[in-house]
Design a protein around this motif. Structure first.
Motif, PDB file in Angstrom:
ATOM      1  N   ASP A  18     -17.807  10.792 -12.633  1.00  0.00           N
ATOM      2  CA  ASP A  18     -18.096   9.417 -12.821  1.00  0.00           C
ATOM      3  C   ASP A  18     -16.850   8.354 -12.802  1.00  0.00           C
ATOM      4  O   ASP A  18     -17.029   7.252 -13.135  1.00  0.00           O
ATOM      5  CB  ASP A  18     -19.356   8.971 -13.911  1.00  0.00           C
ATOM      6  CG  ASP A  18     -18.740   9.353 -15.070  1.00  0.00           C
ATOM      7  OD1 ASP A  18     -17.666  10.005 -15.247  1.00  0.00           O
ATOM      8  OD2 ASP A  18     -19.253   8.974 -16.046  1.00  0.00           O
ATOM      9  N   ALA A  19     -15.703   8.831 -12.481  1.00  0.00           N
ATOM     10  CA  ALA A  19     -14.728   8.089 -12.901  1.00  0.00           C
ATOM     11  C   ALA A  19     -14.590   6.694 -11.806  1.00  0.00           C
ATOM     12  O   ALA A  19     -15.111   7.147 -10.542  1.00  0.00           O
ATOM     13  CB  ALA A  19     -13.333   8.913 -12.712  1.00  0.00           C
ATOM     14  N   TYR A  20     -13.924   5.697 -12.350  1.00  0.00           N
ATOM     15  CA  TYR A  20     -13.736   4.537 -11.372  1.00  0.00           C
ATOM     16  C   TYR A  20     -12.342   5.072 -10.620  1.00  0.00           C
ATOM     17  O   TYR A  20     -11.217   4.912 -11.056  1.00  0.00           O
ATOM     18  CB  TYR A  20     -13.457   3.288 -12.047  1.00  0.00           C
ATOM     19  CG  TYR A  20     -13.458   2.016 -11.066  1.00  0.00           C
ATOM     20  CD1 TYR A  20     -14.558   1.463 -10.692  1.00  0.00           C
ATOM     21  CD2 TYR A  20     -12.031   1.678 -10.421  1.00  0.00           C
ATOM     22  CE1 TYR A  20     -14.362   0.463  -9.754  1.00  0.00           C
ATOM     23  CE2 TYR A  20     -12.288   0.625  -9.707  1.00  0.00           C
ATOM     24  CZ  TYR A  20     -13.071   0.032  -9.131  1.00  0.00           C
ATOM     25  OH  TYR A  20     -13.308  -1.053  -8.244  1.00  0.00           O
ATOM     26  N   PRO A  54     -12.083  -3.033 -12.949  1.00  0.00           N
ATOM     27  CA  PRO A  54     -12.471  -3.213 -14.290  1.00  0.00           C
ATOM     28  C   PRO A  54     -11.365  -3.026 -15.103  1.00  0.00           C
ATOM     29  O   PRO A  54     -10.346  -2.331 -15.143  1.00  0.00           O
ATOM     30  CB  PRO A  54     -13.330  -1.723 -14.492  1.00  0.00           C
ATOM     31  CG  PRO A  54     -13.462  -1.348 -12.950  1.00  0.00           C
ATOM     32  CD  PRO A  54     -12.509  -2.050 -12.158  1.00  0.00           C
ATOM     33  N   ASP A  56     -12.384  -2.796 -18.577  1.00  0.00           N
ATOM     34  CA  ASP A  56     -12.937  -2.116 -19.828  1.00  0.00           C
ATOM     35  C   ASP A  56     -13.367  -0.695 -19.685  1.00  0.00           C
ATOM     36  O   ASP A  56     -13.816  -0.093 -20.468  1.00  0.00           O
ATOM     37  CB  ASP A  56     -14.159  -3.108 -19.853  1.00  0.00           C
ATOM     38  CG  ASP A  56     -15.158  -2.819 -18.681  1.00  0.00           C
ATOM     39  OD1 ASP A  56     -14.936  -2.156 -17.718  1.00  0.00           O
ATOM     40  OD2 ASP A  56     -16.622  -3.173 -18.957  1.00  0.00           O
ATOM     41  N   ARG A  57     -12.771  -0.274 -18.526  1.00  0.00           N
ATOM     42  CA  ARG A  57     -12.814   1.277 -18.400  1.00  0.00           C
ATOM     43  C   ARG A  57     -11.679   2.019 -17.843  1.00  0.00           C
ATOM     44  O   ARG A  57     -10.649   1.122 -16.938  1.00  0.00           O
ATOM     45  CB  ARG A  57     -14.331   1.783 -17.749  1.00  0.00           C
ATOM     46  CG  ARG A  57     -14.264   1.171 -16.385  1.00  0.00           C
ATOM     47  CD  ARG A  57     -15.561   1.411 -15.393  1.00  0.00           C
ATOM     48  NE  ARG A  57     -15.401   2.679 -15.134  1.00  0.00           N
ATOM     49  CZ  ARG A  57     -16.498   2.984 -13.966  1.00  0.00           C
ATOM     50  NH1 ARG A  57     -17.038   2.167 -13.415  1.00  0.00           N
ATOM     51  NH2 ARG A  57     -16.343   4.531 -13.671  1.00  0.00           N
ATOM     52  N   ASP A  58     -11.575   3.182 -17.625  1.00  0.00           N
ATOM     53  CA  ASP A  58     -10.596   3.943 -17.195  1.00  0.00           C
ATOM     54  C   ASP A  58     -10.668   3.608 -15.639  1.00  0.00           C
ATOM     55  O   ASP A  58     -11.676   3.805 -14.876  1.00  0.00           O
ATOM     56  CB  ASP A  58     -10.301   5.340 -17.532  1.00  0.00           C
ATOM     57  CG  ASP A  58     -10.054   5.875 -18.684  1.00  0.00           C
ATOM     58  OD1 ASP A  58      -9.676   4.996 -19.436  1.00  0.00           O
ATOM     59  OD2 ASP A  58     -10.262   6.972 -19.289  1.00  0.00           O
ATOM     60  N   VAL A  59      -9.409   3.395 -14.859  1.00  0.00           N
ATOM     61  CA  VAL A  59      -9.586   3.317 -13.496  1.00  0.00           C
ATOM     62  C   VAL A  59      -8.259   4.397 -13.121  1.00  0.00           C
ATOM     63  O   VAL A  59      -7.094   4.269 -13.451  1.00  0.00           O
ATOM     64  CB  VAL A  59      -8.921   1.850 -13.349  1.00  0.00           C
ATOM     65  CG1 VAL A  59      -8.477   1.774 -11.699  1.00  0.00           C
ATOM     66  CG2 VAL A  59     -10.015   0.688 -13.656  1.00  0.00           C
ATOM     67  N   ARG A  81      -4.567  -4.485 -17.131  1.00  0.00           N
ATOM     68  CA  ARG A  81      -5.434  -3.280 -16.823  1.00  0.00           C
ATOM     69  C   ARG A  81      -4.750  -2.396 -17.608  1.00  0.00           C
ATOM     70  O   ARG A  81      -4.084  -1.330 -17.053  1.00  0.00           O
ATOM     71  CB  ARG A  81      -5.525  -3.245 -15.338  1.00  0.00           C
ATOM     72  CG  ARG A  81      -6.179  -4.442 -14.803  1.00  0.00           C
ATOM     73  CD  ARG A  81      -7.767  -4.847 -15.281  1.00  0.00           C
ATOM     74  NE  ARG A  81      -8.627  -5.746 -14.490  1.00  0.00           N
ATOM     75  CZ  ARG A  81      -8.536  -6.900 -14.472  1.00  0.00           C
ATOM     76  NH1 ARG A  81      -7.354  -7.719 -15.254  1.00  0.00           N
ATOM     77  NH2 ARG A  81      -8.922  -7.755 -13.808  1.00  0.00           N
ATOM     78  N   ARG A  83      -5.914   0.464 -18.954  1.00  0.00           N
ATOM     79  CA  ARG A  83      -6.637   1.503 -18.833  1.00  0.00           C
ATOM     80  C   ARG A  83      -6.356   2.169 -17.326  1.00  0.00           C
ATOM     81  O   ARG A  83      -7.091   3.182 -16.845  1.00  0.00           O
ATOM     82  CB  ARG A  83      -7.982   1.585 -19.112  1.00  0.00           C
ATOM     83  CG  ARG A  83      -8.060   1.204 -20.548  1.00  0.00           C
ATOM     84  CD  ARG A  83      -9.573   1.018 -21.027  1.00  0.00           C
ATOM     85  NE  ARG A  83     -10.266   2.423 -21.018  1.00  0.00           N
ATOM     86  CZ  ARG A  83     -11.713   2.710 -21.204  1.00  0.00           C
ATOM     87  NH1 ARG A  83     -12.227   1.353 -21.711  1.00  0.00           N
ATOM     88  NH2 ARG A  83     -12.045   3.645 -21.174  1.00  0.00           N
TER      89      ARG A  83
END
Length: 112
Positions: A18-20, A54, A56-59, A81, A83
């Motif tokens: 489910d990673a970006y 994003p 606010d999440r790992d990219v 960014r 992350r």
């Protein structure tokens, strides 16, 4: 003499389903084969599209072998960014690890 600060990186086997996943390759490379669910923003469009990425999440950033994506990770980190993570070996390592791929041109997915 001068060293570049190390960037966070991960291997294809460690990328969560489910990673970006941000694919920064050119259109023809993307069409030939990419990870399902990846988001395509060619490297040169990153500055104009940074607000779409994003914070606010790992990219996980990916290119063909990891060079362009490393440059994008450095840029993203310099622009808040923190992350952003480079995929070691890029799509070549993704394919070698047997991770799923799809194509946009109707052919067998491949890395070009």
């Amino acid at each position: 003499m001068f060293s570049r600060p190390s960037l966070p990186s991960t291997t294809a086997g460690d990328v969560a389903d489910d990673a970006y996943l941000l694919d920064v390759r050119e259109d023809d490379e993307w069409q030939a084969g990419h990870a399902p669910g990846a988001v395509h923003v060619p490297m040169m469009l990153i500055p104009q599209r940074i607000d779409d990425i994003p914070a606010d999440r790992d990219v996980v950033v990916v290119c063909r072998v990891g060079g362009r994506s490393a440059q994008v990770v450095a840029f993203l980190q310099q622009n808040g960014r923190e992350r952003a993570i480079n995929l070691e070996g890029g799509m070549q390592s993704w394919a070698a690890a047997g991770k799923p791929m799809v194509s946009g041109d109707g052919g067998v997915p491949r890395v070009i």
